[in-house]
Structures are given as structure tokens and as C-alpha cells.
Write a protein that holds these residues in place. Sequence first.
Motif, PDB file in Angstrom:
ATOM      1  N   LYS A  38       0.840  -1.210   0.000  1.00  0.00           N
ATOM      2  CA  LYS A  38       0.000   0.000   0.000  1.00  0.00           C
ATOM      3  C   LYS A  38       0.871   1.255   0.000  1.00  0.00           C
ATOM      4  O   LYS A  38       0.583   2.224  -0.704  1.00  0.00           O
ATOM      5  CB  LYS A  38      -0.910  -0.002   1.232  1.00  0.00           C
ATOM      6  CG  LYS A  38      -1.938  -1.111   1.247  1.00  0.00           C
ATOM      7  CD  LYS A  38      -2.749  -1.049   2.550  1.00  0.00           C
ATOM      8  CE  LYS A  38      -3.141  -2.404   3.034  1.00  0.00           C
ATOM      9  NZ  LYS A  38      -3.820  -2.376   4.359  1.00  0.00           N
ATOM     10  N   ARG A  39       1.966   1.217   0.762  1.00  0.00           N
ATOM     11  CA  ARG A  39       2.846   2.404   0.820  1.00  0.00           C
ATOM     12  C   ARG A  39       3.505   2.640  -0.541  1.00  0.00           C
ATOM     13  O   ARG A  39       3.598   3.771  -1.021  1.00  0.00           O
ATOM     14  CB  ARG A  39       3.908   2.220   1.902  1.00  0.00           C
ATOM     15  CG  ARG A  39       3.366   2.261   3.323  1.00  0.00           C
ATOM     16  CD  ARG A  39       4.495   2.150   4.336  1.00  0.00           C
ATOM     17  NE  ARG A  39       5.465   3.246   4.181  1.00  0.00           N
ATOM     18  CZ  ARG A  39       6.686   3.206   4.749  1.00  0.00           C
ATOM     19  NH1 ARG A  39       7.070   2.146   5.464  1.00  0.00           N
ATOM     20  NH2 ARG A  39       7.526   4.223   4.583  1.00  0.00           N
ATOM     21  N   ALA A  41       2.324   1.654  -3.453  1.00  0.00           N
ATOM     22  CA  ALA A  41       1.259   2.072  -4.394  1.00  0.00           C
ATOM     23  C   ALA A  41       1.032   3.582  -4.273  1.00  0.00           C
ATOM     24  O   ALA A  41       0.879   4.284  -5.280  1.00  0.00           O
ATOM     25  CB  ALA A  41      -0.022   1.310  -4.075  1.00  0.00           C
ATOM     26  N   ARG A  42       1.063   4.059  -3.056  1.00  0.00           N
ATOM     27  CA  ARG A  42       0.836   5.496  -2.855  1.00  0.00           C
ATOM     28  C   ARG A  42       1.983   6.308  -3.464  1.00  0.00           C
ATOM     29  O   ARG A  42       1.765   7.307  -4.142  1.00  0.00           O
ATOM     30  CB  ARG A  42       0.726   5.791  -1.370  1.00  0.00           C
ATOM     31  CG  ARG A  42       0.506   7.258  -1.073  1.00  0.00           C
ATOM     32  CD  ARG A  42       0.582   7.542   0.390  1.00  0.00           C
ATOM     33  NE  ARG A  42       0.597   8.982   0.610  1.00  0.00           N
ATOM     34  CZ  ARG A  42       1.720   9.682   0.668  1.00  0.00           C
ATOM     35  NH1 ARG A  42       2.898   9.091   0.469  1.00  0.00           N
ATOM     36  NH2 ARG A  42       1.683  10.987   0.897  1.00  0.00           N
ATOM     37  N   GLU A  43       3.207   5.861  -3.265  1.00  0.00           N
ATOM     38  CA  GLU A  43       4.359   6.588  -3.828  1.00  0.00           C
ATOM     39  C   GLU A  43       4.266   6.629  -5.354  1.00  0.00           C
ATOM     40  O   GLU A  43       4.566   7.631  -5.985  1.00  0.00           O
ATOM     41  CB  GLU A  43       5.661   5.925  -3.381  1.00  0.00           C
ATOM     42  CG  GLU A  43       5.949   6.034  -1.901  1.00  0.00           C
ATOM     43  CD  GLU A  43       6.016   7.481  -1.415  1.00  0.00           C
ATOM     44  OE1 GLU A  43       5.680   7.736  -0.237  1.00  0.00           O
ATOM     45  OE2 GLU A  43       6.336   8.381  -2.241  1.00  0.00           O
ATOM     46  N   ALA A  45       1.490   6.485  -7.084  1.00  0.00           N
ATOM     47  CA  ALA A  45       0.340   7.317  -7.479  1.00  0.00           C
ATOM     48  C   ALA A  45       0.676   8.799  -7.453  1.00  0.00           C
ATOM     49  O   ALA A  45       0.152   9.576  -8.253  1.00  0.00           O
ATOM     50  CB  ALA A  45      -0.833   7.022  -6.548  1.00  0.00           C
ATOM     51  N   VAL A  46       1.591   9.213  -6.542  1.00  0.00           N
ATOM     52  CA  VAL A  46       1.900  10.654  -6.432  1.00  0.00           C
ATOM     53  C   VAL A  46       3.242  11.005  -7.081  1.00  0.00           C
ATOM     54  O   VAL A  46       3.719  12.138  -6.963  1.00  0.00           O
ATOM     55  CB  VAL A  46       1.905  11.114  -4.947  1.00  0.00           C
ATOM     56  CG1 VAL A  46       0.539  10.908  -4.308  1.00  0.00           C
ATOM     57  CG2 VAL A  46       3.018  10.409  -4.153  1.00  0.00           C
ATOM     58  N   ALA A 182      -9.084   0.953  -2.141  1.00  0.00           N
ATOM     59  CA  ALA A 182      -8.449   2.135  -1.552  1.00  0.00           C
ATOM     60  C   ALA A 182      -9.393   2.883  -0.618  1.00  0.00           C
ATOM     61  O   ALA A 182      -8.958   3.550   0.314  1.00  0.00           O
ATOM     62  CB  ALA A 182      -7.963   3.055  -2.678  1.00  0.00           C
ATOM     63  N   GLY A 185      -8.724   1.015   2.347  1.00  0.00           N
ATOM     64  CA  GLY A 185      -7.300   0.742   2.561  1.00  0.00           C
ATOM     65  C   GLY A 185      -7.013  -0.718   2.863  1.00  0.00           C
ATOM     66  O   GLY A 185      -6.081  -1.044   3.600  1.00  0.00           O
TER      67      GLY A 185
END
Length: 337
Positions: A38-39, A41-43, A45-46, A182, A185
Motif C-alpha cells: 500500500k505504501r 502504491a501510494r508513492e 500514485a503521487v 483504496a 485501505g
Amino acid sequence: MGAAPVTLDRFILEGQQQHPGATGELSLLLMRLGVAGKRIARELAVADIRRTHGSAGTENVQGEEQKKLDVLANEILIETFDYGGLVSFAASEELEEPHVYRAGPEPARYAALFDPMDGSSNIDVNGTLGTIFSIRPRREGSEADLLRAGTEQVAAGYILFGPAVLFVYSSGDGVHVFALDASIGEFLLVRRRLEMPRRGKGYAVNEGRRSGWSETDRAFVEHLKEPDPSSGRPYSTRYSGSMVGDVHRILLEGGIYLYPADTASGKPSGKIRVLYEAHPLAFVVEQAGGRASTGRERVLDVAPRSLHERIPIAIGSADEIALYERFTAGQPSSKSR
Ligand code: FBP
């Protein structure tokens, strides 16, 4: 209200109850990998917003340019096991030597291996990417614990970063697929005990490199492209630049991924690394009923001599791998099917 969604944590804990002697450490380890996924995936995405695309200006032990996201994903994975004494040491595509964790009162029971960002050439173009992981028992607590056959893995899998973020793993009891919701989460179970087709219609290989291939590898790929409806040919090319993305397609649709030895570009043993690419993906594919071969040997039987060793690999549906091995063995008579 419909049936409660099965989260990754619930599925893992229910699976643990099937093993009365289980200590729960492997369960915790797998759940942590879910958090790491998840961490990362977030990196991803941004990355455009945060401008974390592009080169880190450094090279990994194989002399390959490291992308900022290779390094970031590696840091997230190393941190993931930095407490609780679950993992003794971790090896990574981005680290020359294994990272050794502070010892707790008891030596940790596992070693972790990962390719933090598979499909590096896709990073800056928003293409499919993956994180590959492999869990092995700790023995002496040295690198030698890792230089062993792939059959010794206790769990393996990948996190696929595509239109959906998927967590796919096996701990020796089939292959299970979870999709990230998401909005809450959580990774939710979408496929339990996935079984792959015995044969497919697609092949994944970088044909731009065929000049460096062996005669039999060239003949095999040409064979797949010959029109012959009775044997489901010609196959379609499906090469995404990410082995995880290609292998995931093959798990669902059948087919074959190939990264042969390539003498023209200085890869006499191919490109794919044994310990944190070939072994974990072979473990998953075999658990789903497929196969992985060097052409002459089962990938899971290979015990590498060094941490970043590469091997030629064919991975996919049982029928295609059997055919590839027949080509590699130069058995023209049994080629036609
Ligand atoms: P990385 O782990 O460095 O990304 O290397 C593996 C990989 O990217 C595979 O995912 C992919 O199938 C292959 O290399 C692509 O290599 P090539 O550009 O030579 O076709």
C-alpha cells in the motif's frame, strides 16, 4: 447485508488456524508485506505530483541505473521488517549485500528477498510495475541460507501495480489474489486457489534481442508465430516490459514468458535474477499448475552460487513449457502439436 469481505489479514489468520503448530510469525510477515504494498502504491500514485520519477543518479550492484522509485520502494521494504524480530536479514535487487536486522532475544526465523520495483523501464511512463517477494527459513543466518533451491521458499508472491493494485501470494497452499480497495485501505480476496490454463494463446519475449539467442530459442519463437489453427497458432505477442505484469496475465490466460540467454547483449545467462525474480514467480506459477524451466532444468531446483545470479527462464502454462523444453532438447519430431 452481503457476506463480509475477506481481507488479506483475515484470510492469512484463518489459513494459520489450519496449521496448529504455527507461531504466527509468517502470518505477520505476509501482512506486513501488504502494508508495504500500500505504501509503494501510494508513492507510485503521487510520483508525477511529487516529481519522484527519474534517475536516482546511482547504479545497483549489476551496474543498472537506479530510479528514485527503485530506491524508495527498497527503503519501504527494508523498513517493513525493522521491528518485531520477524526477519533476520533481507536481500534485494537494489542492495549489493543482504541487509542484516538488529538481533532480538531470539534469532528471527525468516529471511526475506525482494525485487522492490520490477519493470524499471516502465517506472517513468506509468506502465505496469510490480514488487516481487520471497520468504525463506533462516538457517545459519548468513548469505549461504539464501543460495539454495527455490523449493525451500516458505512463501512467495508479488504486488502488481496496474489499473488495480493486486496482492498475489502462495504459502504452499495454492495461489490467492487480493485487490486493494483504496476506500477502506484493505486488500480484499478476489480469487482463492487460482488455477491457470494448461495452455494459452500469448507469448511474452523481447524479440528485439533475438540476434543473441540460441538457434533453438529462435526456432521456438518462430514456431509460435506460424499460422496453424489446429494447434492454436499463431500466438499473439504480449510483452509489457514488466515480468510481473506478463506473468500475471499468463496466470489468468495461459501462455509463456521467456527471457533467454542473450550472448549479443552480454547476458549469457539471460537477465532475470534467480533469488528475487525467478524463484518467487516460479513458486507461484507452480502452485497454480504451471511450470518454470531454464529449458533444461526446473527453475525451483536451481541453487544459485551468488546473490544476484541470473538464469535463462521460460515460465508459464505446462503445455508451452513442455514444448519449449522439447525445442531446447532439439527434438524436431515431437515439435508439432
Ligand atoms: P528489473 O527488475 O530491473 O526491472 O528487470 C526485470 C525486467 O524489467 C522484467 O520485468 C522485464 O520483463 C525485463 O526486465 C525487461 O527487460 P528488457 O528491457 O531487456 O526486455
